[in-house]
Structures are given as C-alpha cells and as structure tokens.
Design an enzyme around this catalytic site. Structure first.
Site, PDB file in Angstrom:
ATOM      1  N   LYS A 147      -3.119  -0.428  -5.473  1.00  0.00           N
ATOM      2  CA  LYS A 147      -2.679   1.044  -5.791  1.00  0.00           C
ATOM      3  C   LYS A 147      -1.239   0.941  -6.393  1.00  0.00           C
ATOM      4  O   LYS A 147      -1.196   1.829  -7.361  1.00  0.00           O
ATOM      5  CB  LYS A 147      -2.389   1.734  -4.231  1.00  0.00           C
ATOM      6  CG  LYS A 147      -3.816   1.966  -3.578  1.00  0.00           C
ATOM      7  CD  LYS A 147      -3.733   2.950  -2.391  1.00  0.00           C
ATOM      8  CE  LYS A 147      -5.092   3.152  -1.795  1.00  0.00           C
ATOM      9  NZ  LYS A 147      -4.864   4.157  -0.385  1.00  0.00           N
ATOM     10  N   CYS A 189       0.741   1.986  -0.411  1.00  0.00           N
ATOM     11  CA  CYS A 189       0.367   1.622   0.873  1.00  0.00           C
ATOM     12  C   CYS A 189      -0.960   1.930   1.355  1.00  0.00           C
ATOM     13  O   CYS A 189      -1.699   2.728   0.664  1.00  0.00           O
ATOM     14  CB  CYS A 189       1.477   2.611   1.870  1.00  0.00           C
ATOM     15  SG  CYS A 189       2.879   2.414   1.890  1.00  0.00           S
ATOM     16  N   ASP A 190      -1.561   1.180   2.257  1.00  0.00           N
ATOM     17  CA  ASP A 190      -2.989   1.448   2.808  1.00  0.00           C
ATOM     18  C   ASP A 190      -2.941   1.072   4.030  1.00  0.00           C
ATOM     19  O   ASP A 190      -2.458  -0.074   4.666  1.00  0.00           O
ATOM     20  CB  ASP A 190      -3.875   0.883   1.803  1.00  0.00           C
ATOM     21  CG  ASP A 190      -5.158   1.492   1.960  1.00  0.00           C
ATOM     22  OD1 ASP A 190      -6.225   1.109   3.005  1.00  0.00           O
ATOM     23  OD2 ASP A 190      -5.424   2.432   1.210  1.00  0.00           O
ATOM     24  N   SER A 191      -3.669   1.665   4.859  1.00  0.00           N
ATOM     25  CA  SER A 191      -3.812   1.424   6.463  1.00  0.00           C
ATOM     26  C   SER A 191      -5.238   1.119   6.702  1.00  0.00           C
ATOM     27  O   SER A 191      -6.057   1.931   6.292  1.00  0.00           O
ATOM     28  CB  SER A 191      -3.332   2.622   7.214  1.00  0.00           C
ATOM     29  OG  SER A 191      -1.955   2.713   7.092  1.00  0.00           O
ATOM     30  N   GLY A 250      -0.683  -2.119   4.952  1.00  0.00           N
ATOM     31  CA  GLY A 250      -0.018  -2.814   3.684  1.00  0.00           C
ATOM     32  C   GLY A 250       1.055  -2.140   3.199  1.00  0.00           C
ATOM     33  O   GLY A 250       0.812  -0.950   2.606  1.00  0.00           O
TER      34      GLY A 250
END
Length: 204
Positions: A59, A77-79, A114
């Site tokens: 991203k 960010c990614d969850s 992340g």
C-alpha cells in the site's frame, strides 16, 4: 493544510480506515489520505505477521509512487487476525462473519498490523509488524446474529473492533490497544525515527 506550518513535513496515510485517521489526528498528526487500491487478495505470505507487513508495504509503495506526492512520507498499514495460524481479514459476507465469531468466542487470537513508512524523497522504507493478543468473550448466538446484522464486522479485519459494537465481546487484550484499532503509535514513532524524524515534527 490548515493548522500546519511551512516546516511541518508532509504526511500521507495510504489507508481508507477512519479509525487509523482518527488515531493519527488524536495524536497530533494531520495526514492527507490517499487510498492505494491494492488488491489484498492477490498477495500472500508464509505467516499472518508477514502477510500484514507485505500488505502494508504494498500500500505504501503504490501511494509513494505518485508523482504529486514527491517529498512526502507515506504510511501504509494493514491488519489481519491470526487464529490457529491462519490470517483472517474482513469477512466476505454475513455468513462468514457469523461463522468467524462462533469460532472466535471464548478463544485467543493475535491481531497483526503491518506498518510501513516510506520517504518519497529518498526511497527509503522502514517497516515492521506489531502484535497484540486479543481474548474474545462468549457472545450468545443471538448476540452474534444481532452484531452481524449491523454490517459492522464486514468492514473490519478479524470482524471486530475495540471501538464499535463488538467492544463488549472483547474480554481483554495484551499489548498496544491502538494496534488493534489499526495503528500502533509507539511503532510509528520508532519507524519515523529510522528516517531521522521525530513525531513532534508532525504535530499540527
């Protein structure tokens, strides 16, 4: 941008998450928002923690490549929720959300988020994954059905949030609560420091 001085570094959040934006604003940041459009289903990794990081880096990379953002710092960010070694993102429909909650209740998972900060001026990236343990309560079938009917879990990684209607169904967490909401501010501070930046530079 209102509230920012000419010396405030330009900060871009590569995420459509209102929770991440709210966390940053509450901490004194005033980021621009540019959604990456990355196809999350097209990316894979050996572990949930690595997948969260791969997604965050992807991203940030897509948004950082935009010419109009030259000179900015981009946060990606990614969850995902790790349960039984599997990475669980947003449920695809109500049926999956219902099954997910029935599988999670009374159990413990790990929310992996992340984080990637890319300096578009240098091309340098700093990235890491933050992990927070989540202990789920035991909502009844009726409570699960009512929660899924709100539509909220379809918008959330892991099908839950500490801030929304599912909050009463979370018994406890171990670790950074912001990480569960979507972004670890302590980790962000460390990543900015890797770029030679202090969080105080970004206070609006």
């Amino acid at each position: 941008m209102a509230g920012m001085t000419a010396r405030t570094p330009r900060l871009v959040l590569a995420s459509a998450s209102p929770a991440r934006l709210r966390l940053l604003r509450n901490a004194g940041f005033a980021p621009e928002v540019v959604v990456s459009g990355v196809d999350e289903d097209a990316l894979t990794a050996p572990t949930p923690a690595e997948l969260a990081l791969v997604l965050a880096e992807a991203k940030a990379a897509v948004v950082a490549a935009r010419p109009e953002l030259a000179g900015a710092l981009v946060i990606g960010c990614d969850s995902v929720l790790e349960l039984d070694g599997e990475a669980l993102g947003k449920p695809k429909d109500a049926e999956e959300a219902t099954a997910r909650w029935k599988a999670m209740r009374g159990r413990t998972g790990v929310l992996q988020t992340g984080h990637c900060v890319t300096d578009t001026a240098t091309g340098r990236i700093a990235s890491a994954t933050a992990s927070t343990t989540v202990r789920f309560g035991e909502p009844t079938d009726a409570e699960v059905a009512a929660y899924v009917a709100t539509g909220e879990p379809l918008q959330l990684a892991g099908a839950f949030s500490l801030e929304g209607k599912s909050a009463p169904f979370i018994d406890r967490i171990e670790g950074d609560h912001g990480n569960v909401i979507g972004l670890s501010l302590p980790l962000l501070r460390r990543l900015l420091a890797e770029h030679g930046r202090s969080v105080t530079e970004f206070w609006a």
